[in-house]
Design a protein around this motif. Structure first.
Motif, PDB file in Angstrom:
ATOM      1  N   THR A  28      -4.524 -42.594  -4.023  1.00 36.71           N
ATOM      2  CA  THR A  28      -4.723 -42.420  -2.580  1.00 36.71           C
ATOM      3  C   THR A  28      -5.873 -41.455  -2.318  1.00 36.71           C
ATOM      4  OG1 THR A  28      -2.405 -42.874  -2.095  1.00 36.71           O
ATOM      5  CG2 THR A  28      -3.635 -41.644  -0.426  1.00 36.71           C
ATOM      6  N   VAL A  29      -5.883 -40.344  -3.029  1.00 43.69           N
ATOM      7  CA  VAL A  29      -6.956 -39.361  -2.866  1.00 43.69           C
ATOM      8  C   VAL A  29      -8.304 -39.988  -3.235  1.00 43.69           C
ATOM      9  CG1 VAL A  29      -7.885 -37.147  -3.662  1.00 43.69           C
ATOM     10  CG2 VAL A  29      -5.421 -37.396  -3.274  1.00 43.69           C
ATOM     11  N   THR A  30      -8.334 -40.723  -4.328  1.00 52.74           N
ATOM     12  CA  THR A  30      -9.580 -41.382  -4.757  1.00 52.74           C
ATOM     13  C   THR A  30     -10.062 -42.364  -3.692  1.00 52.74           C
ATOM     14  OG1 THR A  30      -8.932 -41.152  -7.066  1.00 52.74           O
ATOM     15  CG2 THR A  30     -10.624 -42.792  -6.566  1.00 52.74           C
ATOM     16  N   LYS A  31      -9.140 -43.127  -3.156  1.00 51.77           N
ATOM     17  CA  LYS A  31      -9.492 -44.096  -2.112  1.00 51.77           C
ATOM     18  C   LYS A  31     -10.028 -43.389  -0.877  1.00 51.77           C
ATOM     19  CE  LYS A  31      -6.681 -46.494   0.829  1.00 51.77           C
ATOM     20  NZ  LYS A  31      -5.490 -47.281   1.140  1.00 51.77           N
ATOM     21  N   TRP A  32      -9.373 -42.310  -0.448  1.00 50.39           N
ATOM     22  CA  TRP A  32      -9.846 -41.551   0.724  1.00 50.39           C
ATOM     23  C   TRP A  32     -11.248 -41.014   0.492  1.00 50.39           C
ATOM     24  CZ3 TRP A  32      -4.976 -38.065   1.825  1.00 50.39           C
ATOM     25  CH2 TRP A  32      -3.977 -38.843   2.415  1.00 50.39           C
TER      26      TRP A  32
ATOM     27  N   ASN B  77      -9.128 -34.363  -7.939  1.00 49.43           N
ATOM     28  CA  ASN B  77      -8.222 -35.285  -7.248  1.00 49.43           C
ATOM     29  C   ASN B  77      -6.767 -35.136  -7.699  1.00 49.43           C
ATOM     30  OD1 ASN B  77     -10.454 -36.226  -5.923  1.00 49.43           O
ATOM     31  ND2 ASN B  77     -10.468 -38.237  -6.881  1.00 49.43           N
ATOM     32  N   SER B  78      -6.561 -34.915  -8.977  1.00 52.45           N
ATOM     33  CA  SER B  78      -5.195 -34.756  -9.493  1.00 52.45           C
ATOM     34  C   SER B  78      -4.529 -33.501  -8.941  1.00 52.45           C
ATOM     35  CB  SER B  78      -5.198 -34.701 -11.022  1.00 52.45           C
ATOM     36  OG  SER B  78      -5.623 -35.922 -11.547  1.00 52.45           O
ATOM     37  N   GLN B  79      -5.267 -32.404  -8.899  1.00 54.58           N
ATOM     38  CA  GLN B  79      -4.713 -31.152  -8.374  1.00 54.58           C
ATOM     39  C   GLN B  79      -4.380 -31.285  -6.890  1.00 54.58           C
ATOM     40  OE1 GLN B  79      -8.137 -28.877  -9.587  1.00 54.58           O
ATOM     41  NE2 GLN B  79      -6.997 -27.835 -11.225  1.00 54.58           N
ATOM     42  N   LEU B  80      -5.283 -31.911  -6.141  1.00 53.72           N
ATOM     43  CA  LEU B  80      -5.040 -32.111  -4.716  1.00 53.72           C
ATOM     44  C   LEU B  80      -3.826 -33.012  -4.504  1.00 53.72           C
ATOM     45  CD1 LEU B  80      -6.237 -31.547  -1.841  1.00 53.72           C
ATOM     46  CD2 LEU B  80      -7.272 -33.813  -2.031  1.00 53.72           C
ATOM     47  N   ALA B  81      -3.733 -34.062  -5.277  1.00 52.65           N
ATOM     48  CA  ALA B  81      -2.601 -34.986  -5.155  1.00 52.65           C
ATOM     49  C   ALA B  81      -1.279 -34.264  -5.426  1.00 52.65           C
ATOM     50  CB  ALA B  81      -2.779 -36.160  -6.108  1.00 52.65           C
TER      51      ALA B  81
END
Length: 110
Positions: free
Chosen positions: A100-104, A87-91
Motif C-alpha cells: 500500500t505504501v509503495t502504491k501511494w 516503506n517497511s518502517q512506515l508500514a
C-alpha cells in the motif's frame, strides 16, 4: 423556484463510518472511542488512534475496513519523509501493508 443545496464531499466521513461500524460490529469499544467521535472533526491522529482501538485485536480480519483520503495519505507520506523511514518502517508504524505504501508513493510522489 426551489433552491438546491449542493453538498461538497471532502473525503470520508470518519465519524459516521466509525459510529456505524462500532454500533454493528464491536459495541464494547464505544467507551474507548466516544471522545474521538464526539469532536467536531477528526484529525489524522484521531483517525489512527480510533483505528488502533478498533482493529488492534482483529487487525488482519478487519484490514479491509480501513480507508484513507488523499489528505491523510499525504500526511502519512510527509511523516515518512520527516522521520526518514523506508516503506517497511512506515508500514509497521501505521499498521499498513508495504505494498500500500509503495502504491501511494508511486501514485502521489511522481
Amino acid at each position: 423556484m426551489d433552491k438546491q443545496i449542493q453538498i461538497i464531499n471532502t473525503g470520508p466521513d470518519y465519524k459516521k463510518i466509525y459510529h456505524d461500524f462500532i454500533k454493528s460490529k464491536c459495541p464494547d469499544k464505544w467507551e474507548n472511542v466516544k471522545r474521538y467521535l464526539s469532536k467536531e472533526s477528526m484529525s489524522l491522529s484521531d483517525v489512527l488512534k480510533v483505528n488502533n482501538i478498533i482493529f488492534v485485536d482483529r487487525l488482519s480480519e478487519n484490514q479491509k475496513f480501513k480507508s484513507y483520503d488523499k489528505e491523510t495519505i499525504f500526511e502519512i507520506l510527509a511523516y515518512q519523509k520527516k522521520h526518514k523511514l523506508n516503506n517497511s518502517q512506515l508500514a509497521r508504524h501505521f499498521k499498513l501493508s508495504r505494498n500500500t505504501v509503495t502504491k501511494w508513493r508511486r501514485i502521489f510522489l511522481l
